[in-house]
Structure formats: C-alpha cells, structure tokens
Design a protein around this motif. Structure first.
Motif: not given
Length: 120
Positions: A1-24
């Motif tokens: 067995m072995g492991q493959i790691k991807l670290e600190n993948i930076r993305v901009f996305a629109n997640h969240g429960c607040l309306t502002e989070e999904t808009k901006i």
C-alpha cells in the motif's frame, strides 16, 4: 500500500448557508489523501498502474465548483466521485477549509475532515 497526497489545493467557490456566501464566494483550501497499491506502478513506471494525481486535482476542482450549503456535502461528493472513477483507490481522506469564514471572529479557516474506506 501507499499514499498519494495533494496538499493546499486553492480554489474559489460559492459554498455556505448565508446568501452572501453563495453570491460573492470565498477562498477555500482542499487537502486530499488517497491510499492505493503503488507497487505495480513502482515496478512498471507506467501511469496506467497508479492513481493519477491530475485526475484527483480535477475531481476536487469540479466538485468544488458545485455550490453546496455545507462543506461536508462537498467532501462527500469528492470521496464518492474518486471511488466511482478510480477502482485502485482503497481509502480517501479529504479536508475542506473555508478561508476567513464569516463567523464573527478572527478565524483563519474552518476545516472539515472526512475519511472513507472503499466498500467491498
């Protein structure tokens, strides 16, 4: 067995429960670790015998692009997709972090972590 790691993948996305989070939208960090048998690829030196980290990065970016209320949902979607599309992966752990979350305090990031083994 072995492991493959991807670290600190930076993305901009629109997640969240607040309306502002999904808009901006906001900045996110995703870390991913998968387990697989890496012996065949170590011997063959052939990409078809391993888990392609370009594929893993693509899955993270595509799933992060689909707005969700909860980071848990995004993490689960990433895990499900990896298991569905790459049969070599036996275990997956994903960390999804929201940078500077709007929670009324000086917090660098909020992170959820989910792990799952492939169901046989």
């Amino acid at each position: 067995m072995g492991q493959i790691k991807l670290e600190n993948i930076r993305v901009f996305a629109n997640h969240g429960c607040l309306t502002e989070e999904t808009k901006i939208g906001s900045d996110y960090r995703v870390d991913l670790e998968v387990e697989a048998d890496l012996e065949p690829s170590a011997k063959s030196d052939n990409l078809k015998d391993t888990v392609d980290y370009v594929f893993l990065n693509r899955v993270v970016r595509e799933e992060m692009a689909k707005p969700s209320y909860l980071l848990e949902t995004v993490a689960k979607n990433i895990i499900n997709r990896i298991f569905k599309e790459d049969t070599m992966v036996t275990q997956t752990t994903v960390w999804v972090s929201k940078i500077n979350p709007p929670i009324g305090g000086d917090v660098e990031m909020v992170t959820i972590k989910m792990s799952e083994d492939r169901k046989i």
